[in-house]
Design an enzyme around this catalytic site. Sequence first.
Site, PDB file in Angstrom:
ATOM      1  N   CYS A 108       0.831  -1.220   0.000  1.00 19.85           N
ATOM      2  CA  CYS A 108       0.000   0.000   0.000  1.00 19.85           C
ATOM      3  C   CYS A 108       0.865   1.271   0.000  1.00 19.85           C
ATOM      4  O   CYS A 108       1.433   1.580  -1.051  1.00 19.85           O
ATOM      5  CB  CYS A 108      -1.012  -0.044   1.143  1.00 19.85           C
ATOM      6  N   HIS A 216      -3.813  -5.108   0.547  1.00 16.66           N
ATOM      7  CA  HIS A 216      -3.300  -5.487   1.866  1.00 16.66           C
ATOM      8  C   HIS A 216      -3.286  -6.988   2.039  1.00 16.66           C
ATOM      9  O   HIS A 216      -4.198  -7.569   2.637  1.00 16.66           O
ATOM     10  CB  HIS A 216      -4.120  -4.817   2.961  1.00 16.66           C
ATOM     11  N   GLU A 218      -1.361  -8.630   3.991  1.00 17.02           N
ATOM     12  CA  GLU A 218      -1.065  -8.961   5.396  1.00 17.02           C
ATOM     13  C   GLU A 218      -2.317  -9.197   6.216  1.00 17.02           C
ATOM     14  O   GLU A 218      -2.282  -9.854   7.261  1.00 17.02           O
ATOM     15  CB  GLU A 218      -0.201  -7.869   6.023  1.00 17.02           C
TER      16      GLU A 218
HETATM   17  N1  LIG Z   1      -2.137   6.986   2.572  1.00 14.46           N
HETATM   18  C1  LIG Z   1      -1.997   6.230   1.348  1.00 14.46           C
HETATM   19  C2  LIG Z   1      -1.729   4.753   1.672  1.00 14.46           C
HETATM   20  C3  LIG Z   1      -2.929   4.082   2.262  1.00 14.46           C
HETATM   21  C4  LIG Z   1      -2.617   2.929   3.196  1.00 14.46           C
HETATM   22  O1  LIG Z   1      -1.503   2.451   3.308  1.00 14.46           O
HETATM   23  N2  LIG Z   1      -3.676   2.515   3.897  1.00 14.46           N
HETATM   24  C5  LIG Z   1      -3.591   1.537   4.944  1.00 14.46           C
HETATM   25  C6  LIG Z   1      -3.540   2.243   6.289  1.00 14.46           C
HETATM   26  C7  LIG Z   1      -3.870   1.324   7.454  1.00 14.46           C
HETATM   27  C8  LIG Z   1      -3.085   0.009   7.385  1.00 14.46           C
HETATM   28  O2  LIG Z   1      -1.869   0.017   7.588  1.00 14.46           O
HETATM   29  O3  LIG Z   1      -3.691  -1.042   7.063  1.00 14.46           O
HETATM   30  C9  LIG Z   1      -3.240   6.350   0.464  1.00 14.46           C
HETATM   31  O4  LIG Z   1      -4.272   6.829   0.969  1.00 14.46           O
HETATM   32  O5  LIG Z   1      -3.167   5.930  -0.706  1.00 14.46           O
END
Ligand SMILES: N[C@@H](CCC(=O)NCCCC(=O)O)C(=O)O
Length: 247
Positions: A108, A216, A218
């Site tokens: 991400c 995601h 994970e």
């Molecule tokens: N801020 C960026 C990346 C978004 C992101 O990584 N979301 C996950 C946050 C919570 C987690 O770690 O699961 C965007 O908005 O593109």
Amino acid sequence: MVGVIADLKMIGLHPFHCAGNKYVAAAVDGAETFAVVLPALSGQQSIEQTLALCDGLMFTGSPSNVEPHHYSGPGSAPGTLHDPARDATSLPLIRAAIDAGVPVFGICRGFQEINVALGGTLHQKVHEVTGMLSHREREEDPLEVQYGPAHEITIVPDGKLAGWYQPGLVTVNSLHNQGVQQLAPAAQVEAIAPDGLVEAFSVKGARSFAFAVQWHPEWQFANSPLSVAMFKAFGDACRQRRAEKEK
Ligand SMILES: N[C@@H](CCC(=O)NCCCC(=O)O)C(=O)O
């Protein structure tokens, strides 16, 4: 040993170096590695020492956005959360790790960081781009829904991901506002969303695992054969790196 990059975030009146538990758990239980959290010290700690100690690096998701000046983008919308310490730590570390053949896995925000580190750019609000889907989660939903199935991706044939798993359609979760606008020149598309947004890439000619996904994996990784395959490939690359260092 896998270094999991931390965010530098305020908790109350104090800054803390924080990494999400689900990333650490996936590194330990999914990739079967020994995880350490890397503080976002903006290069204060030697990159060379980090690469000597770590057999792999995981660049995680985060609610913060990569600051647009790193890719000559327009200023962020007022109120956008940034993490300059993480940017300053991650971006040079990504470049050095890939050059050194240290396995790198981006998730991400980490996916977006790797694209920027290698010269790519980002949409800041994909949902405001004509013809693009909304890739955001609804914050009012329970986590099971936020991280639940959101849209299909097409895993391209003959790529790394197709080799670890299989080519074709699979459904993934989606929790992001930003997305790849210009893909870095060294990046090879591995999966795309129905609106054409790049959802996964590998790094052409990388000496080791250098792979990133916008979704995601994970999250409850053990329930997803695709996630299991990715974390196994990452863990195997980390073990190979360790074996090479011990020769
Ligand atoms: N801020 C960026 C990346 C978004 C992101 O990584 N979301 C996950 C946050 C919570 C987690 O770690 O699961 C965007 O908005 O593109």
